[in-house]
Write a protein that holds these residues in place. Structure first.
Motif, short mmCIF file in Angstrom:
data_model
loop_
_atom_site.label_atom_id
_atom_site.label_comp_id
_atom_site.label_asym_id
_atom_site.label_seq_id
_atom_site.Cartn_x
_atom_site.Cartn_y
_atom_site.Cartn_z
N PRO A 1 0.84 -1.21 0.00
CA PRO A 1 0.00 0.00 0.00
C PRO A 1 0.87 1.26 0.00
N PRO A 2 0.37 2.36 -0.56
CA PRO A 2 1.19 3.58 -0.64
C PRO A 2 1.82 4.00 0.68
N ARG A 3 1.07 3.91 1.77
CA ARG A 3 1.60 4.33 3.07
C ARG A 3 2.83 3.51 3.46
N ASP A 4 2.85 2.23 3.08
CA ASP A 4 3.97 1.35 3.45
C ASP A 4 5.16 1.50 2.52
N VAL A 5 4.93 2.02 1.31
CA VAL A 5 6.01 2.14 0.34
C VAL A 5 6.66 3.52 0.39
N LEU A 6 5.85 4.57 0.55
CA LEU A 6 6.37 5.94 0.55
C LEU A 6 6.82 6.33 1.96
N THR A 7 7.74 5.57 2.48
CA THR A 7 8.26 5.82 3.82
C THR A 7 9.41 6.82 3.76
N GLU A 8 9.71 7.40 4.90
CA GLU A 8 10.82 8.34 4.96
C GLU A 8 12.12 7.69 4.50
N GLU A 9 12.33 6.44 4.88
CA GLU A 9 13.56 5.73 4.50
C GLU A 9 13.64 5.52 2.99
N HIS A 10 12.55 5.04 2.39
CA HIS A 10 12.56 4.80 0.95
C HIS A 10 12.73 6.10 0.17
N ARG B 1 14.23 8.79 1.12
CA ARG B 1 15.61 9.27 1.27
C ARG B 1 16.58 8.43 0.43
N GLU B 2 16.45 7.10 0.51
CA GLU B 2 17.44 6.23 -0.12
C GLU B 2 17.24 6.11 -1.63
N VAL B 3 15.98 6.12 -2.10
CA VAL B 3 15.71 5.90 -3.52
C VAL B 3 15.60 7.21 -4.29
N PHE B 4 14.88 8.18 -3.73
CA PHE B 4 14.64 9.44 -4.44
C PHE B 4 15.52 10.59 -3.95
N GLY B 5 16.05 10.46 -2.76
CA GLY B 5 16.87 11.54 -2.21
C GLY B 5 16.09 12.77 -1.85
N VAL B 6 14.84 12.59 -1.38
CA VAL B 6 13.99 13.72 -1.02
C VAL B 6 13.31 13.45 0.32
N SER B 7 12.82 14.52 0.92
CA SER B 7 11.92 14.41 2.06
C SER B 7 10.52 14.76 1.58
N ALA B 8 9.50 14.39 2.34
CA ALA B 8 8.13 14.63 1.89
C ALA B 8 7.19 14.66 3.08
N HIS B 9 6.01 15.22 2.84
CA HIS B 9 4.93 15.22 3.82
C HIS B 9 3.84 14.29 3.31
N PHE B 10 3.40 13.34 4.15
CA PHE B 10 2.37 12.38 3.78
C PHE B 10 1.34 12.37 4.90
N GLU B 11 0.10 12.73 4.55
CA GLU B 11 -0.95 12.82 5.56
C GLU B 11 -2.25 12.24 5.03
N GLN B 12 -2.93 11.51 5.89
CA GLN B 12 -4.27 11.00 5.57
C GLN B 12 -5.28 12.05 6.01
N THR B 13 -6.02 12.62 5.05
CA THR B 13 -6.96 13.69 5.36
C THR B 13 -8.39 13.23 5.07
N ALA B 14 -9.35 14.09 5.38
CA ALA B 14 -10.75 13.79 5.09
C ALA B 14 -10.99 13.69 3.59
N ASN B 15 -10.12 14.29 2.80
CA ASN B 15 -10.23 14.24 1.35
C ASN B 15 -9.33 13.18 0.73
N GLY B 16 -8.81 12.29 1.55
CA GLY B 16 -7.93 11.25 1.05
C GLY B 16 -6.48 11.55 1.35
N PRO B 17 -5.57 10.63 0.95
CA PRO B 17 -4.15 10.83 1.24
C PRO B 17 -3.57 12.00 0.46
#
Length: 251
Positions: A216-225, A227-243
């Motif tokens: 699932p997206p939440r399990d794949v788009l982790t901080e570790e992945h 950083r190691e694969v894309f070399g970026v940081s990101a914000h991931f939040e589950q909202t009332a309008n979806g992820p």
């Protein structure tokens, strides 16, 4: 029931593996996002799975006869060149060829499939226009419609939303997720991780030809992945309008 099974699929360029020992299954109801940086092997993986590239290992699609494979999987490559100045409707109807007896005309079911594809991609008003005279984004929508008209259990699309405006990108991903919800399956490669997080039920992350994560997206788009694969940081939040997923900065 598996619509695609890969076991240790490997593609070599000389002695160098471009895709290395990838094993996975895709089943009805899944909208699978194939993600990874440029050069990760996404296109190579899909082309090998379809039997379009020499490979080692097993692919359930590659072992099929060509006609059987065309009824099992619709393929939309990155290349979007439309060579013939035919109408939009005629081009979309080409998606019905795998289902037609040789030399026969479109039947009622074929026309229904073409009409549904026109409606899905918002092209009904353009049906009589010459496809080669459309804008690049419009041509992309026509080619997606042709793949939809093929009405296969599995649809594979290589960066289909590249070059589309935001509304076109969202609408296309909504079509793919709706197809999956009806019991078909979609594998789509894309670079927009935000759209992948919102519309895909599952993500497959590749890096240097290897499968890094699958789930699932939440399990794949982790901080570790990230950083190691894309070399970026990101914000991931589950909202009332979806992820909501937003890359923030290069690390």
């Amino acid at each position: 029931m598996s619509l695609l099974t890969l076991e240790n699929l490997t593609v070599l360029r000389g002695q160098c593996p471009v895709v290395e020992a990838v094993t996975l299954r895709v089943v009805p109801g899944e909208c699978v996002g194939l993600i990874g940086p440029n050069g990760a092997g996404k296109t190579t993986l899909m082309r090998a799975a379809l039997g379009l590239l020499p490979h080692r290992g097993f692919s359930s699609l590659a072992r099929m006869a060509q006609a059987e494979r065309a009824r099992a999987c619709a393929w939309m490559p990155q290349s979007r060149e439309i060579a013939w100045p035919v109408s939009v409707e005629t081009l979309i109807a080409l998606g019905r060829l795998p289902h037609l007896p040789r030399g026969s005309r479109l039947r009622a079911d074929d026309r229904r499939a073409v009409e549904a594809a026109l409606a899905h991609m918002g092209l009904a008003a353009m049906r009589s226009r010459t496809a080669t005279q459309l804008s690049g984004g419009e041509q992309a929508r026509v080619l997606i419609a042709r793949a939809l008209a093929q009405e296969t259990p599995l649809l594979m699309a290589d960066e289909p939303i590249a070059g589309l405006d935001p509304a076109g990108q969202i609408a296309t991903m909504q079509v793919f997720s709706e197809l999956a919800a009806t019991g078909r399956a979609v594998i789509v490669s894309l670079h927009d991780l935000g759209l992948a997080a919102r519309h895909c039920t599952r993500l497959i992350l590749l890096s240097a030809g290897r499968l890094v994560a699958d789930g699932p997206p939440r399990d794949v788009l982790t901080e570790e992945h990230l950083r190691e694969v894309f070399g970026v940081s990101a914000h991931f939040e589950q909202t009332a309008n979806g992820p909501v997923f937003q890359p923030l900065e290069v690390l």
